[in-house]
Design an enzyme around this catalytic site. Structure first.
Site, mmCIF file in Angstrom:
data_model
loop_
_atom_site.group_PDB
_atom_site.id
_atom_site.type_symbol
_atom_site.label_atom_id
_atom_site.label_comp_id
_atom_site.label_asym_id
_atom_site.label_seq_id
_atom_site.Cartn_x
_atom_site.Cartn_y
_atom_site.Cartn_z
ATOM 1 N N CYS A 95 -1.400 -12.450 1.792
ATOM 2 C CA CYS A 95 -1.506 -11.416 2.824
ATOM 3 C C CYS A 95 -0.863 -11.834 4.155
ATOM 4 C CB CYS A 95 -2.962 -10.999 2.981
ATOM 5 S SG CYS A 95 -3.129 -9.328 3.619
ATOM 6 N N HIS A 191 -6.525 -11.006 -2.362
ATOM 7 C CA HIS A 191 -7.642 -11.871 -2.010
ATOM 8 C C HIS A 191 -8.600 -11.843 -3.196
ATOM 9 C CE1 HIS A 191 -6.524 -11.916 2.273
ATOM 10 N NE2 HIS A 191 -6.330 -10.618 2.181
HETATM 11 N N1 GLN Z 1 -2.809 -8.290 9.449
HETATM 12 C C1 GLN Z 1 -2.226 -8.026 8.224
HETATM 13 C C2 GLN Z 1 -2.321 -6.574 7.747
HETATM 14 O O1 GLN Z 1 -3.338 -5.900 7.905
HETATM 15 C C3 GLN Z 1 -2.785 -9.004 7.207
HETATM 16 C C4 GLN Z 1 -4.176 -8.719 6.708
HETATM 17 C C5 GLN Z 1 -4.697 -9.757 5.761
HETATM 18 O O2 GLN Z 1 -4.251 -10.903 5.769
HETATM 19 N N2 GLN Z 1 -5.703 -9.383 4.977
HETATM 20 O O3 GLN Z 1 -1.364 -6.112 7.231
#
Ligand code: GLN
Length: 239
Positions: A95, A191
């Site tokens: 992510c 995740h």
């Molecule tokens: N900030 C990023 C997004 O929302 C990554 C989010 C995350 O790592 N879960 O796209």
């Protein structure tokens, strides 16, 4: 003296959400169960860490705010990380770190976060939140996980995805591509954490590392009945 594997863990303080730390634990345990010693080297902002000896590199997800904190430090380590990637080091980035392993991330607030271009991907923040359970068909079999991001990631022409989404969103709210894979570097939105429930992917990273370091060509099998059951349950969940 038993054989040792070094895992570089990028920014555990800022970039470890939705269970991402579980990936490092899964790598460690699956190596230890096979008789290897494991050293986890945390890489925090501003800390001098020599990455050259890393056998596996891992980086988790984080909020836009976390990405803003680590962005410049990651850029400063870009050259060593690109060299490790080019030499075939296995890496898993999730992510927020996946986004910064691409060419860059433009947040919804208009901040430009340049990436280190290990992966051919570019991310732009959107008003759509892609959240929920994900199932992906990949070269490592079916992968299950959980996503929560508003960044939409477009792959460069020719950039291989990690796989194809059969449930959930993946890289964008409209397409079916999930993640990106170049040599032994894997970027993904999953995740969950991803590795405990997808032991085949964990073992791919481990075997790649052991092969590069010690010439190992085969892993001793582990009893993964619980892991497979957890994956089956996750795969049945509604999006
Ligand atoms: N900030 C990023 C997004 O929302 C990554 C989010 C995350 O790592 N879960 O796209």
């Amino acid at each position: 003296m038993s054989a040792e594997i070094v895992i570089a863990h990028l920014y555990p303080r800022e970039m470890s959400i939705y269970g991402d730390l579980g990936n490092v634990i899964a790598l460690r345990k699956r190596l230890e169960w096979r008789g290897y010693d494991v050293v986890v080297r945390p890489v925090e902002v501003g800390e001098p860490v020599d990455l050259t000896g890393a056998d596996i590199v891992f980086g988790g997800g984080g909020q836009d705010s976390g990405q803003l904190v680590i962005g410049a430090d990651l850029l400063a380590r870009g050259e060593s990380l690109r060299a490790l990637a080019a030499s075939g080091t296995p890496m898993l980035v999730i992510c927020g770190t996946y986004q910064l392993f691409g060419h860059g991330f433009t947040t919804i607030g208009g901040s430009e976060l340049p990436g280190i271009s290990v992966l051919g991907a570019r991310t732009v923040g959107s008003t759509v939140r892609m959240i929920g359970n994900v199932v992906v068909e990949s070269p490592f079999g079916r992968l299950v996980g959980f996503e929560n991001h508003s960044g939409q990631t477009t792959l460069d022409p020719g950039q291989e995805p990690l796989g194809t989404v059969t449930k959930g969103h993946g890289n964008t709210s409209t397409g079916h591509a999930e993640g990106a894979r170049t040599m032994n570097v894997i970027g993904t939105y999953l995740h969950g954490p991803i590795l405990p429930k997808n032991p085949r992917l964990a073992d791919h990273l481990i075997l790649t590392a052991l092969n590069r370091r010690f010439g190992v060509t085969e892993l001793a099998p582990l009893e993964d009945a619980v892991e497979h059951r957890a994956a089956d349950v996750a795969a049945q969940r509604p999006q």
